[in-house]
Design a protein around this motif. Structure first.
Motif, PDB file in Angstrom:
ATOM      1  N   ILE A   1      32.287  53.002  38.045  1.00  0.00           N
ATOM      2  CA  ILE A   1      33.079  52.045  37.278  1.00  0.00           C
ATOM      3  C   ILE A   1      32.196  51.364  36.232  1.00  0.00           C
TER       4      ILE A   1
ATOM      5  N   ASP B   1      33.717  49.465  33.550  1.00  0.00           N
ATOM      6  CA  ASP B   1      34.384  48.212  33.175  1.00  0.00           C
ATOM      7  C   ASP B   1      34.336  47.270  34.374  1.00  0.00           C
ATOM      8  N   LYS B   2      33.239  46.535  34.487  1.00  0.00           N
ATOM      9  CA  LYS B   2      32.980  45.753  35.691  1.00  0.00           C
ATOM     10  C   LYS B   2      33.893  44.545  35.841  1.00  0.00           C
ATOM     11  N   GLY B   3      34.500  44.095  34.751  1.00  0.00           N
ATOM     12  CA  GLY B   3      35.281  42.873  34.818  1.00  0.00           C
ATOM     13  C   GLY B   3      36.736  43.078  35.170  1.00  0.00           C
ATOM     14  N   ALA B   4      37.215  44.299  35.119  1.00  0.00           N
ATOM     15  CA  ALA B   4      38.643  44.554  35.335  1.00  0.00           C
ATOM     16  C   ALA B   4      38.929  44.896  36.795  1.00  0.00           C
ATOM     17  N   PRO B   5      39.899  44.244  37.426  1.00  0.00           N
ATOM     18  CA  PRO B   5      40.301  44.635  38.781  1.00  0.00           C
ATOM     19  C   PRO B   5      40.808  46.077  38.779  1.00  0.00           C
ATOM     20  N   PRO B   6      40.368  46.906  39.692  1.00  0.00           N
ATOM     21  CA  PRO B   6      40.760  48.319  39.675  1.00  0.00           C
ATOM     22  C   PRO B   6      42.179  48.539  40.185  1.00  0.00           C
ATOM     23  N   LYS B   7      42.778  49.600  39.705  1.00  0.00           N
ATOM     24  CA  LYS B   7      44.084  50.047  40.198  1.00  0.00           C
ATOM     25  C   LYS B   7      43.936  51.495  40.649  1.00  0.00           C
TER      26      LYS B   7
ATOM     27  N   THR C   1      46.554  47.760  43.735  1.00  0.00           N
ATOM     28  CA  THR C   1      45.882  46.949  42.724  1.00  0.00           C
ATOM     29  C   THR C   1      45.137  45.808  43.392  1.00  0.00           C
TER      30      THR C   1
ATOM     31  N   ASP D   1      43.050  42.181  43.267  1.00  0.00           N
ATOM     32  CA  ASP D   1      43.171  40.941  42.497  1.00  0.00           C
ATOM     33  C   ASP D   1      41.905  40.619  41.715  1.00  0.00           C
ATOM     34  N   ASP D   2      40.765  41.067  42.225  1.00  0.00           N
ATOM     35  CA  ASP D   2      39.485  40.697  41.621  1.00  0.00           C
ATOM     36  C   ASP D   2      38.697  41.931  41.220  1.00  0.00           C
ATOM     37  N   ALA D   3      37.682  41.706  40.383  1.00  0.00           N
ATOM     38  CA  ALA D   3      36.798  42.794  39.977  1.00  0.00           C
ATOM     39  C   ALA D   3      35.974  43.269  41.174  1.00  0.00           C
TER      40      ALA D   3
END
Length: 363
Positions: free
Chosen positions: A276, A278-284, A320, A322-324
């Protein structure tokens, strides 16, 4: 513990065709009561009481695991199981494979006598540069002795590096060339020392990305991760899951459920790359199953000890967070009951690998 793949296999295939005819639209993980397209691979490291707790199991607890397997499962060697899955042959129901990462000498001292007593085959993934040079590791003489007892040795890279880490200014192509050279050098030494090149690679720390997995497949290798789940002929052979069975996962009560697990039959999934950026985006996470035997309406997912209820649309589940994601290794595990196999669960695991601000991955 050998299994006759001949007549029983043919009977199993025939039974499976009959079952499909009786219940249109439903596919099953098994072909008959004795034949299945499924296995579970266990992962151990240390078998000792004075080694790091997170990767260790005591000899007494390990003996309990093996006794349980002897009474309830069929233990087969890794090459035999991989060959069967790749060729579409069936395996005995409740087939289990035993593997170790790192060639610690306590495997020989504490685990090997127990495994030998049960007649269990097993595989050790080793780092050739560590063998004979690190006091906690096996020597090449011991490797030869164990191989004469039927133990299989395979590739864990030359020196147990973090394969996803790049050197300063290193391009992706230069990185891939460097780490793959590490793999092939290790494989050459293994072939020289053991007379065998299986082209199996257990990723150190379970870390891999899409580019590395694709390179592995192109070179004809089979990859093994440290995320969890059963394996089948539909599995991703560049990163096969294995259930950790030591440290916090050594409890036999919870391990019993995992030993009964079925490989989730998945046709597509996201993200395709577990590394990953994009460390700031919560994963889906999404995955689409191919079998109506998966009771997707009762799927549950887990992350970091928390239970997550996914959104289900027909044959697709979406999870999904909620957090990164945290730095390091983490994963989402999802289980769904089998309709035909009461008490057994399909298992899907999505690993994630996140570097720190310096591009490093923690041990």
């Amino acid at each position: 513990m050998k299994y006759n793949m001949g007549l029983r296999q043919k009977i199993g295939i025939a039974f499976g065709l009959i079952a499909a005819a009786l219940i249109p639209g439903v596919s099953y993980a098994q072909t008959d009561d004795n034949g299945m397209d499924n296995a579970v691979i266990l992962l151990y490291h240390h078998v000792a009481e004075n080694t790091p707790a997170s990767t260790s199991i005591s000899p007494d607890t390990f003996a309990e695991h093996m006794e349980y397997l002897a009474n309830n499962h069929t233990v087969l060697g890794l090459p035999e199981v991989i060959s069967a899955l790749r060729q579409g042959d069936t395996l005995p129901e409740r087939t289990v494979v035993i593997t170790f990462d790192d060639g610690y000498d306590n495997i020989l001292t504490n685990a090997h006598p127990i495994l030998k007593r049960h007649g269990f085959p097993y595989t050790i993934f080793i780092n050739p540069e560590e063998i004979g040079s690190n006091r906690s590791q096996l020597t090449w003489e011991q490797v030869e002795t164990m191989q004469n007892d039927g133990v299989v040795f395979a590739n864990h890279t030359l020196d147990h590096l973090h394969m996803l880490e790049r050197k300063p200014g290193e391009s992706e192509s230069a990185w891939l060339k460097r780490v793959w050279s590490n793999v092939t050098e290790a494989e050459d030494i293994l072939e020289e020392k053991t007379g065998r090149s299986l082209k199996y690679l257990a990723y150190p720390f379970g870390e891999y990305n899409l580019a590395l997995a694709n390179k592995l497949s192109q070179a004809g290798y089979i990859g093994f991760g440290q995320h969890s789940g059963g394996v089948s002929s539909e599995s991703q052979f560049s990163a096969l899951p294995r259930f950790p069975a030591a440290g916090p996962y050594a409890n036999l009560k919870t391990l019993k459920t995992k030993l009964e697990s079925l490989a989730m039959p998945v046709s597509s999934y996201t993200p395709e790359d577990p590394m990953i950026s994009d460390k700031g985006a919560p994963p889906k996470v999404t995955f689409t199953v191919t079998s109506e035997d998966v009771d997707l309406g009762r799927v549950n997912c887990f992350f970091g000890g928390d239970t997550i209820t996914p959104r289900v649309n027909k044959m697709t589940a979406t999870v999904t967070l909620d957090d990164a994601l945290p730095v390091g290794r983490s994963r989402i595990n999802c289980t769904a009951p089998s309709i035909a196999k009461s008490g057994r669960y399909y298992w899907y695991s999505q690993p994630f690998f996140v570097a720190d601000s310096n591009g490093k991955y923690p041990d």
